[in-house]
Scaffold this motif. Structure first.
Motif, PDB file in Angstrom:
ATOM      1  N   UNK A 176       0.832  -1.206   0.000  1.00 14.77           N
ATOM      2  CA  UNK A 176       0.000   0.000   0.000  1.00 14.77           C
ATOM      3  C   UNK A 176       0.864   1.252   0.000  1.00 14.77           C
ATOM      4  N   UNK A 177       0.297   2.318  -0.518  1.00 17.73           N
ATOM      5  CA  UNK A 177       0.960   3.616  -0.603  1.00 17.73           C
ATOM      6  C   UNK A 177       0.944   4.278   0.779  1.00 17.73           C
ATOM      7  N   UNK A 178       2.118   4.604   1.350  1.00 13.02           N
ATOM      8  CA  UNK A 178       2.165   5.224   2.675  1.00 13.02           C
ATOM      9  C   UNK A 178       1.396   6.540   2.761  1.00 13.02           C
ATOM     10  N   UNK A 179       1.235   7.213   1.633  1.00 13.70           N
ATOM     11  CA  UNK A 179       0.491   8.474   1.641  1.00 13.70           C
ATOM     12  C   UNK A 179      -1.022   8.250   1.728  1.00 13.70           C
ATOM     13  N   UNK A 180      -1.454   6.998   1.471  1.00 15.11           N
ATOM     14  CA  UNK A 180      -2.894   6.724   1.442  1.00 15.11           C
ATOM     15  C   UNK A 180      -3.352   5.784   2.553  1.00 15.11           C
ATOM     16  N   UNK A 181      -2.466   4.922   3.023  1.00 12.28           N
ATOM     17  CA  UNK A 181      -2.848   3.911   4.012  1.00 12.28           C
ATOM     18  C   UNK A 181      -1.861   3.929   5.165  1.00 12.28           C
ATOM     19  N   UNK A 182      -2.367   4.185   6.372  1.00  8.52           N
ATOM     20  CA  UNK A 182      -1.559   4.154   7.587  1.00  8.52           C
ATOM     21  C   UNK A 182      -1.979   2.954   8.422  1.00  8.52           C
ATOM     22  N   UNK A 183      -1.328   2.791   9.570  1.00 12.24           N
ATOM     23  CA  UNK A 183      -1.545   1.609  10.397  1.00 12.24           C
ATOM     24  C   UNK A 183      -2.034   1.983  11.788  1.00 12.24           C
ATOM     25  N   UNK A 184      -3.001   1.217  12.262  1.00 13.51           N
ATOM     26  CA  UNK A 184      -3.384   1.253  13.670  1.00 13.51           C
ATOM     27  C   UNK A 184      -2.598   0.142  14.360  1.00 13.51           C
ATOM     28  N   UNK A 185      -1.878   0.487  15.413  1.00 14.58           N
ATOM     29  CA  UNK A 185      -1.076  -0.486  16.159  1.00 14.58           C
ATOM     30  C   UNK A 185      -1.850  -0.903  17.396  1.00 14.58           C
ATOM     31  N   UNK A 186      -2.164  -2.206  17.478  1.00 16.56           N
ATOM     32  CA  UNK A 186      -2.961  -2.733  18.592  1.00 16.56           C
ATOM     33  C   UNK A 186      -2.157  -3.808  19.325  1.00 16.56           C
ATOM     34  N   UNK A 187      -1.720  -3.488  20.532  1.00 16.95           N
ATOM     35  CA  UNK A 187      -0.875  -4.407  21.305  1.00 16.95           C
ATOM     36  C   UNK A 187      -1.587  -5.735  21.556  1.00 16.95           C
ATOM     37  N   UNK A 188      -2.850  -5.678  21.947  1.00 16.91           N
ATOM     38  CA  UNK A 188      -3.574  -6.879  22.342  1.00 16.91           C
ATOM     39  C   UNK A 188      -3.775  -7.866  21.218  1.00 16.91           C
ATOM     40  N   UNK A 189      -4.140  -7.376  20.042  1.00 21.25           N
ATOM     41  CA  UNK A 189      -4.382  -8.285  18.921  1.00 21.25           C
ATOM     42  C   UNK A 189      -3.081  -8.950  18.465  1.00 21.25           C
ATOM     43  N   UNK A 190      -1.974  -8.230  18.533  1.00 26.51           N
ATOM     44  CA  UNK A 190      -0.695  -8.823  18.145  1.00 26.51           C
ATOM     45  C   UNK A 190      -0.272  -9.921  19.117  1.00 26.51           C
ATOM     46  N   UNK A 191      -0.358  -9.638  20.411  1.00 27.99           N
ATOM     47  CA  UNK A 191       0.069 -10.625  21.407  1.00 27.99           C
ATOM     48  C   UNK A 191      -0.857 -11.840  21.394  1.00 27.99           C
ATOM     49  N   UNK A 192      -2.153 -11.620  21.282  1.00 25.95           N
ATOM     50  CA  UNK A 192      -3.112 -12.726  21.221  1.00 25.95           C
ATOM     51  C   UNK A 192      -2.826 -13.604  20.008  1.00 25.95           C
ATOM     52  N   UNK A 193      -2.428 -12.992  18.906  1.00 25.02           N
ATOM     53  CA  UNK A 193      -2.136 -13.733  17.684  1.00 25.02           C
ATOM     54  C   UNK A 193      -0.829 -14.520  17.781  1.00 25.02           C
ATOM     55  N   UNK A 194      -0.010 -14.186  18.785  1.00 28.37           N
ATOM     56  CA  UNK A 194       1.261 -14.868  18.950  1.00 28.37           C
ATOM     57  C   UNK A 194       2.425 -14.144  18.297  1.00 28.37           C
ATOM     58  N   UNK A 195       2.245 -12.869  17.985  1.00 32.34           N
ATOM     59  CA  UNK A 195       3.283 -12.078  17.311  1.00 32.34           C
ATOM     60  C   UNK A 195       4.167 -11.350  18.320  1.00 32.34           C
ATOM     61  N   UNK A 196       5.319 -10.890  17.839  1.00 31.80           N
ATOM     62  CA  UNK A 196       6.210 -10.028  18.621  1.00 31.80           C
ATOM     63  C   UNK A 196       5.742  -8.590  18.408  1.00 31.80           C
ATOM     64  N   UNK A 197       4.989  -8.074  19.373  1.00 31.24           N
ATOM     65  CA  UNK A 197       4.366  -6.751  19.187  1.00 31.24           C
ATOM     66  C   UNK A 197       5.403  -5.635  19.081  1.00 31.24           C
ATOM     67  N   UNK A 198       6.535  -5.791  19.750  1.00 28.54           N
ATOM     68  CA  UNK A 198       7.564  -4.745  19.685  1.00 28.54           C
ATOM     69  C   UNK A 198       8.269  -4.750  18.330  1.00 28.54           C
ATOM     70  N   UNK A 199       8.459  -5.919  17.752  1.00 31.30           N
ATOM     71  CA  UNK A 199       9.064  -6.003  16.426  1.00 31.30           C
ATOM     72  C   UNK A 199       8.174  -5.320  15.383  1.00 31.30           C
ATOM     73  N   UNK A 200       6.880  -5.564  15.465  1.00 25.45           N
ATOM     74  CA  UNK A 200       5.935  -4.914  14.553  1.00 25.45           C
ATOM     75  C   UNK A 200       5.967  -3.401  14.754  1.00 25.45           C
ATOM     76  N   UNK A 201       6.017  -2.983  16.003  1.00 30.58           N
ATOM     77  CA  UNK A 201       6.051  -1.549  16.319  1.00 30.58           C
ATOM     78  C   UNK A 201       7.269  -0.885  15.683  1.00 30.58           C
ATOM     79  N   UNK A 202       8.436  -1.457  15.901  1.00 30.62           N
ATOM     80  CA  UNK A 202       9.660  -0.852  15.376  1.00 30.62           C
ATOM     81  C   UNK A 202       9.706  -0.896  13.853  1.00 30.62           C
ATOM     82  N   UNK A 203       9.241  -1.993  13.280  1.00 25.67           N
ATOM     83  CA  UNK A 203       9.319  -2.152  11.827  1.00 25.67           C
ATOM     84  C   UNK A 203       8.434  -1.157  11.093  1.00 25.67           C
ATOM     85  N   UNK A 204       7.268  -0.868  11.662  1.00 25.57           N
ATOM     86  CA  UNK A 204       6.294  -0.038  10.940  1.00 25.57           C
ATOM     87  C   UNK A 204       6.012   1.292  11.634  1.00 25.57           C
ATOM     88  N   UNK A 205       6.947   1.736  12.462  1.00 21.87           N
ATOM     89  CA  UNK A 205       6.730   2.949  13.254  1.00 21.87           C
ATOM     90  C   UNK A 205       6.313   4.144  12.393  1.00 21.87           C
TER      91      UNK A 205
END
Length: 296
Positions: A176-205
Motif C-alpha cells: 500500500x501507498x504510505x500516503x494513502x494507508x496508515x496503520x493502527x497499532x494494537x498491542x492486544x491483537x498482536x500478542x493474542x495472535x502470537x506475534x512479537x508486538x515490539x518487532x511490529x512496532x519498530x518495523x512499521x513505526x
C-alpha cells in the motif's frame, strides 16, 4: 515526554457492539460520564452514541471529551467497491464533523470475528491473490476519500480476519501507498495472535498514526488455542483486559513511541464483560497505570 498525545478510551468496556448482551443495560450517559471521571479526554464511538453530531457534541462537551475515531467495516474483498465507498463517505463525514483526524478501517470480507462458534485459530481466513489485489486497490480508494477531508485511514489488524499476523501486516504495508494507508497499532491483537508486538512496532513505526492499548491474559489466550474457541468466546472468557492487568509490559511500547515522536491518540480498548470487570474500576486502573509508565 510525549508531545501532542491525548488519552482516549473505547466504549467497548461498557457495552459491546458485537455482543449487545454484554453491558446492554449501561446507558450512553453512564459510559461517557465514567470515561471523564476516570481521567480520559477522548472516546471512540459505540452503537449507543447519538449519530446526530450536535447532540453528541453537547453530551461530550459537557464532560470534556472528544471523538478520537470510530471503527469502519470494509468489505473490499467480498462486495462491489461502491457498497463500501458509499458507506465510508457517510462515516467519514460524521467523523470529520466530530473533529476526528483518523478513520479506523478493518477488512471484514471472510471475517470470522463475529461468529460465535467458529474456532479462531483453525479457521482464520487467508486472502487469495485476487483478494489481496482488491484489498490494496480498495484501501487506496478509501485513503483518497479520507484525504478529501484532510483525514487518514488507519488499518486495524484484527483477530479472525485476513490481516491478523505480522506477516500479513508486513505485506499490507509493503503493497500500500504510505500516503494513502496508515496503520493502527494494537498491542492486544498482536500478542493474542502470537506475534512479537515490539518487532511490529519498530518495523512499521513510520506508518503508525493511531494506537490501541489492550492487554492480554495469556492463560485465556492459550485456552482459546487449545479448546478451539471463537473470538467472541475468547472475549467473554476475558482474553483482553486493560493495560497493567495482563501479561504485556507497556513501558517499552511507550518508550519506542515517545522516541519516534508519535502524535495522536492512545486509546484504551479492552472488551470485557462489564458484569465481571466493572468498567469504571478498570478505566481507572488503566489510566493510573498509563500515567505511571508513560508520564501522560
Amino acid at each position: 515526554m510525549f508531545q501532542d498525545v491525548k488519552m482516549a478510551i473505547a466504549p467497548i468496556g461498557w457495552t459491546n457492539d458485537d455482543m449487545p448482551e454484554l453491558g446492554g443495560e449501561i446507558t450512553f450517559e453512564q459510559c461517557v460520564s465514567e470515561m471523564a471521571l476516570a481521567g480520559f479526554s477522548g472516546s471512540e464511538v459505540g452503537n449507543k452514541y447519538p449519530r446526530n453530531t450536535e447532540v453528541l457534541k453537547k453530551a461530550l462537551g459537557l464532560r470534556g471529551l472528544e471523538i478520537a475515531s470510530a471503527w469502519f467495516s470494509a468489505f473490499l474483498t467480498s462486495k462491489p467497491f461502491e457498497e463500501t465507498t458509499q458507506a465510508f463517505i457517510e462515516h467519514r463525514d460524521f467523523l470529520h464533523e466530530m473533529g476526528a483526524k483518523v478513520i479506523v478501517v478493518s477488512e471484514q470480507g471472510n471475517s470470522i470475528q463475529g461468529q460465535m462458534e467458529t474456532p479462531l485459530f483453525d479457521e482464520k481466513p487467508v486472502f487469495t491473490e485476487e483478494e489481496w489485489k482488491r484489498l490494496v486497490e480498495g484501501l487506496h480508494l478509501l485513503g483518497d476519500l479520507a484525504a478529501e477531508k484532510g483525514m487518514k485511514i488507519v488499518y486495524h489488524h484484527h483477530m479472525g480476519t485476513g490481516i491478523q499476523t505480522a506477516e500479513e501486516i508486513d505485506r499490507l504495508m509493503a503493497e500500500t501507498d504510505p500516503d494513502k494507508v496508515s496503520l493502527l497499532y494494537d498491542t492486544g491483537h498482536l500478542v493474542f495472535s502470537g506475534e512479537d508486538h515490539l518487532q511490529v512496532l519498530h518495523k512499521h513505526m513510520n506508518r503508525i498514526f493511531h494506537v490501541h492499548l489492550k492487554d492480554v491474559r495469556l492463560d485465556v489466550a492459550n485456552k482459546v488455542r487449545e479448546e478451539k474457541l471463537s473470538f467472541l468466546q475468547a472475549v467473554k472468557q476475558g482474553v483482553f483486559t486493560v493495560p497493567g492487568d495482563g501479561a504485556i509490559d507497556f513501558k517499552p511500547v511507550f518508550e519506542a513511541l515517545e522516541a519516534s515522536g508519535y502524535k495522536g491518540w492512545f486509546v484504551v480498548e479492552a472488551e470485557q464483560d462489564p458484569a465481571i470487570a466493572n468498567p469504571l474500576e478498570y478505566a481507572l486502573k488503566a489510566r493510573n497505570y498509563i500515567a505511571e509508565q508513560s508520564g501522560l
